[in-house]
Design a protein around this motif. Sequence first.
Motif, short mmCIF file in Angstrom:
data_model
loop_
_atom_site.label_atom_id
_atom_site.label_comp_id
_atom_site.label_asym_id
_atom_site.label_seq_id
_atom_site.Cartn_x
_atom_site.Cartn_y
_atom_site.Cartn_z
N ASP A 78 0.81 -1.21 0.00
CA ASP A 78 0.00 0.00 0.00
C ASP A 78 0.85 1.26 0.00
N GLU A 79 2.08 1.14 -0.35
CA GLU A 79 2.96 2.31 -0.34
C GLU A 79 2.53 3.31 -1.39
N GLY A 80 2.42 4.57 -1.00
CA GLY A 80 2.10 5.64 -1.94
C GLY A 80 0.62 5.92 -2.08
N THR A 81 -0.26 5.08 -1.55
CA THR A 81 -1.70 5.32 -1.73
C THR A 81 -2.22 6.38 -0.77
N ALA A 82 -1.54 6.65 0.33
CA ALA A 82 -2.00 7.68 1.27
C ALA A 82 -1.99 9.05 0.61
N THR A 83 -1.02 9.33 -0.22
CA THR A 83 -0.95 10.61 -0.91
C THR A 83 -2.13 10.75 -1.87
N ILE A 84 -2.45 9.72 -2.57
CA ILE A 84 -3.57 9.75 -3.52
C ILE A 84 -4.89 9.91 -2.77
N GLU A 85 -5.05 9.17 -1.70
CA GLU A 85 -6.29 9.26 -0.91
C GLU A 85 -6.44 10.65 -0.28
N PHE A 86 -5.35 11.19 0.24
CA PHE A 86 -5.39 12.51 0.84
C PHE A 86 -5.76 13.57 -0.21
N THR A 87 -5.14 13.49 -1.37
CA THR A 87 -5.42 14.45 -2.45
C THR A 87 -6.88 14.35 -2.88
N PHE A 88 -7.39 13.15 -3.05
CA PHE A 88 -8.77 12.95 -3.46
C PHE A 88 -9.74 13.51 -2.41
N LEU A 89 -9.51 13.22 -1.14
CA LEU A 89 -10.38 13.72 -0.09
C LEU A 89 -10.27 15.24 0.07
N ALA A 90 -9.07 15.77 -0.08
CA ALA A 90 -8.89 17.21 0.03
C ALA A 90 -9.68 17.93 -1.05
N ILE A 91 -9.59 17.43 -2.27
CA ILE A 91 -10.35 18.05 -3.36
C ILE A 91 -11.84 17.89 -3.12
N LEU A 92 -12.25 16.72 -2.69
CA LEU A 92 -13.66 16.44 -2.45
C LEU A 92 -14.25 17.35 -1.37
N LEU A 93 -13.45 17.70 -0.37
CA LEU A 93 -13.93 18.55 0.72
C LEU A 93 -13.69 20.04 0.48
N LEU A 94 -12.61 20.39 -0.20
CA LEU A 94 -12.28 21.79 -0.37
C LEU A 94 -13.11 22.49 -1.44
N VAL A 95 -13.49 21.79 -2.49
CA VAL A 95 -14.27 22.43 -3.55
C VAL A 95 -15.60 22.95 -3.01
N PRO A 96 -16.39 22.14 -2.29
CA PRO A 96 -17.63 22.70 -1.73
C PRO A 96 -17.38 23.82 -0.71
N LEU A 97 -16.32 23.69 0.07
CA LEU A 97 -16.00 24.72 1.05
C LEU A 97 -15.67 26.04 0.37
N VAL A 98 -14.89 26.01 -0.68
CA VAL A 98 -14.54 27.22 -1.42
C VAL A 98 -15.79 27.82 -2.04
N TYR A 99 -16.69 26.97 -2.56
CA TYR A 99 -17.93 27.48 -3.16
C TYR A 99 -18.80 28.17 -2.10
N VAL A 100 -18.89 27.59 -0.92
CA VAL A 100 -19.69 28.20 0.15
C VAL A 100 -19.10 29.55 0.55
N VAL A 101 -17.80 29.64 0.64
CA VAL A 101 -17.15 30.89 1.00
C VAL A 101 -17.39 31.95 -0.09
N LEU A 102 -17.27 31.56 -1.35
CA LEU A 102 -17.52 32.51 -2.45
C LEU A 102 -18.97 32.97 -2.46
N SER A 103 -19.90 32.06 -2.24
CA SER A 103 -21.32 32.41 -2.22
C SER A 103 -21.63 33.34 -1.05
N ALA A 104 -21.09 33.04 0.11
CA ALA A 104 -21.33 33.88 1.28
C ALA A 104 -20.75 35.27 1.09
N SER A 105 -19.58 35.36 0.48
CA SER A 105 -18.99 36.69 0.27
C SER A 105 -19.78 37.47 -0.77
N GLN A 106 -20.35 36.81 -1.77
CA GLN A 106 -21.17 37.50 -2.76
C GLN A 106 -22.46 38.04 -2.12
#
Length: 141
Positions: free
Chosen positions: A4-32
């Motif tokens: 399983d070497e190297g899969t933690a980086t892939i999983e972290f990147t996938f989860l970060a994108i999955l969680l950060l995109v909605p968070l960024v959208y909420v922040v942009l909507s709230a600021s608008q």
Amino acid sequence: MTRDEGTATIEFTFLAILLLVPLVYVVLSASQVQRNAYAAAEAARDAGRAYVRAETAGDGERDAYAAARLAFNDQGLDLAEDAITITCSADPCLTPGARVTVSISARAALPGVPALGRGAATVRVSAHHVEVVDTYRAAPS
């Protein structure tokens, strides 16, 4: 035994994108929405002050609309012509001691959402301001 070497980086990147995109959208909507709410509050206050300082009700209405448009332009927004409502507690409106109420209603467009009909991708914001006509000014003729 699997490696399983190297899969933690892939999983972290996938989860970060999955969680950060909605968070960024909420922040942009709230600021608008906040930008529109701030513009409406400032526009109502400035329009009320401009109205009560005018010589005539016609001049006051013109000055109020100009002040409100300027407040919205300061935030990079456009003000609809029917967004402002001015009501008075006395007739004529600029009677000394009368209360002038300015109400502004605008719609904040959500970023990245196409308009799917009237108001589908917007949030309504409004502001109200009451200004008192100076007691010692000359009564309108």
